[in-house]
Scaffold this active site. Structure first.
Site, PDB file in Angstrom:
ATOM      1  N   HIS A 155      -6.164   2.572   1.076  1.00 19.40           N
ATOM      2  CA  HIS A 155      -5.215   3.832   1.547  1.00 19.40           C
ATOM      3  C   HIS A 155      -5.875   4.243   2.968  1.00 19.40           C
ATOM      4  CE1 HIS A 155      -3.212   2.954  -1.773  1.00 19.40           C
ATOM      5  NE2 HIS A 155      -4.190   3.321  -2.752  1.00 19.40           N
ATOM      6  N   ASP A 179       0.941  -1.203  -0.022  1.00 19.65           N
ATOM      7  CA  ASP A 179       0.042  -0.167  -0.005  1.00 19.65           C
ATOM      8  C   ASP A 179       0.878   1.073  -0.056  1.00 19.65           C
ATOM      9  OD1 ASP A 179      -1.435   2.160   0.759  1.00 19.65           O
ATOM     10  OD2 ASP A 179      -2.968   1.057   1.724  1.00 19.65           O
ATOM     11  N   HIS A 180       1.093   1.891  -1.193  1.00 21.90           N
ATOM     12  CA  HIS A 180       1.979   2.910  -1.186  1.00 21.90           C
ATOM     13  C   HIS A 180       2.085   3.954  -0.414  1.00 21.90           C
ATOM     14  CE1 HIS A 180      -0.329   4.356  -4.455  1.00 21.90           C
ATOM     15  NE2 HIS A 180       0.283   5.385  -3.911  1.00 21.90           N
TER      16      HIS A 180
END
Ligand code: NAD
Length: 484
Positions: free
Chosen positions: A235, A172-173
């Protein structure tokens, strides 16, 4: 520090993500000497390309997305790259990959699945069948992990039948962003905040992830997902977890992930009635964005019958002692008024003011943690207006914009995450039970929405979303923090 030797096998090596993010991120680790001498990158995709053809493509990607390219480092980097054609759908080309990797069983072997999630299963099975998974293997998967709890469980089962949980890196950047990690530093490396970080002192929390872009070339995928699945399930809930979690025992991966999981489990499940009252879905119409006229979602999609949401706002409760009666307002959407991602911690009003009314309004303290565009943390405090006159108060920011505090370049989230993965550090990656707990909370919302069958509320591109999302927070006597 320099990594151990590794083979990084990037499936989807010719894709958009590889072009924009993965290759530039990996390149950045070259001039600073983080890639060990014996580190190789093996790009894989369906097309038949020679090493030279692929390197030319990679060179262009890097020159397009990296501000200052060091030519010598670039050549050194490109020399690490090799290309192998594997067609996952046809199940061909695996022998060539086998050959490429053979004799390197003792080095870290990292598979990065930058392909459609439909391929996660077939790739993992083929890697297993061809005996390509070693003790030192890891696998990284991109979002989306499933479309609901059930399909996420299936994806996890398939991957889990070939890789052990400690080898699986669900990216999950957002967790790789500097400010997100700074949120942990802020909370747990200072004594100032933690004593106040609870329902006694915090009125509410806002998490906004606003984009100005529309769906563009990703319309096909996006229409099957929508903002709740594409942004909130991963996110926004991950950000919520980092704000809300108890102090972990250490930064060890499972300490942090255990605490995040507890938060996800404490989210108050949404009944049908709550979904109607506490969520807002929206879809953008034509309008203006970044100075130009833009089309509406349906025009971009080329269909007029989609009820996919491009905007979601939700009021979320966490049922535990720390957060009792402290709502978390989440909001995300495309084609909004500004590109901004931030977390606002709104503290409570003063219990009592000693100042005369003409000193001005005393705004409650606010901590704003901004993830983009300019990463930084700002604390809104009240001070006295300078001068000898009567006492006047003013709200000013104690500003810590990182670009000003640090002169060094700001690394992209992928730089950190890829290197963490190669080093085997899972702290910033989602564990299986977290993903499934997040879906468990999301699923009823999707279900109630599909039962209600209400069209998403239209909003004009370039605004802050449907007016119902403003009403959602204003009916509680609060407002969105829209300062940009
Ligand atoms: P893309 O469509 O641009 O690239 C897909 C890649 O898969 C290409 O390299 C293509 O050659 C390869 N491929 C397609 N069919 C194949 C086959 N039969 N055999 C072998 N290879 C095949 O996709 P993308 O945008 O790069 O996305 C990759 C992954 O990353 C997806 O899971 C996506 O959801 C995720 N993701 C992408 C972004 C983004 O900004 N692009 C953001 C977040 C997550």
């Amino acid at each position: 520090t320099q990594s151990d030797p590794f083979d990084l096998v990037v499936f989807g090596g010719t894709g958009d993500l590889a072009h924009r993010k993965l290759l530039p991120a990996l390149y950045h680790r070259e001039p600073v000497g983080h890639l060990g001498e014996d580190a190789r990158i093996i790009a894989v995709s369906r097309r038949q390309l020679s090493d030279t053809e692929y390197r030319d493509w990679a060179r262009k990607a890097i020159c397009e997305h990296v501000a200052e390219v060091d030519q010598e480092a670039l050549e050194r980097f490109l020399a690490r790259i090799q290309y192998v054609a594997v067609d996952v759908a046809q199940n061909t080309g695996w022998e060539a990959l086998e050959e490429k990797l053979s004799g390197r069983e003792d080095v870290v072997r990292a598979f990065y699945l930058s392909v459609s999630p439909d391929f996660f299963g077939p790739i993992c099975s083929a890697l297993g069948e061809h005996d390509l998974v070693t003790e030192k293997s890891r696998v990284t998967i991109e979002k989306p992990i499933g479309k609901n709890g059930k399909s996420a469980h299936e994806v996890n089962e398939t991957i889990g039948s070939v890789f052990k949980e400690h080898q699986i890196f669900r990216i999950d950047h957002y967790l790789g962003k500097e400010t997100v990690q700074n949120l942990m530093a802020l909370r747990f490396a200072n004594v100032l905040f933690e004593p106040l970080w609870n329902a006694a002192h915090i009125d509410h929390v806002q998490i906004t992830v606003a984009e100005t872009l529309g769906v563009e070339s990703r319309a096909g995928y996006y229409d099957t997902a929508g903002a709740l699945r594409d942004m909130v399930q991963n996110h926004l809930l991950q950000l919520l977890c980092l704000v809300a979690m108890e102090p972990p025992e250490s930064m060890a991966p499972d300490s942090v992930r255990d605490e995040k999981l507890k938060v996800l489990k404490a989210l108050r499940p949404m009944s049908a009635e709550m979904v109607e009252r506490n969520t807002v879905r929206g879809q953008y119409r034509a309008g203006a964005s970044a100075g130009g006229a833009v089309k509406g979602y349906l025009e971009e999609l080329g269909r007029d019958d989609s009820s996919t949401e491009t905007f979601v706002a939700a009021k979320v409760d966490i049922e535990n002692w720390r957060w009792a009666n402290v709502p978390f307002y989440l909001r995300t959407g495309k084609r909004l008024a500004a590109r901004v991602s931030e977390i606002t911690i709104q503290f409570k009003d003063l219990p009592h003011s000693i100042f005369l009314p003409d000193a001005g309004r005393i705004a409650a303290n606010k901590l704003v943690i901004r993830l983009q565009p300019d990463e930084g943390v700002k604390m809104q405090v009240m001070i006295k207006d300078p001068g000898p006159g009567s006492m006047r108060l003013r709200e000013v920011p104690l500003d810590m914009t990182f670009a000003e505090a640090f002169s060094s370049r700001h690394p992209d989230a992928y730089e950190r995450l890829i290197m963490d993965m190669i080093r085997g550090n899972q702290t910033l990656f989602m564990r299986r039970d977290e993903v499934e707990a997040a879906w468990k909370w999301i699923d009823p919302i999707l279900e109630h929405w599909s039962q209600i069958k209400e069209a998403p509320k239209p909003y004009t591109s370039g605004t802050w979303g449907p007016s119902a999302s403003i009403a959602l927070i204003e009916r509680d006597g609060r407002t969105w923090h829209d300062e940009t």
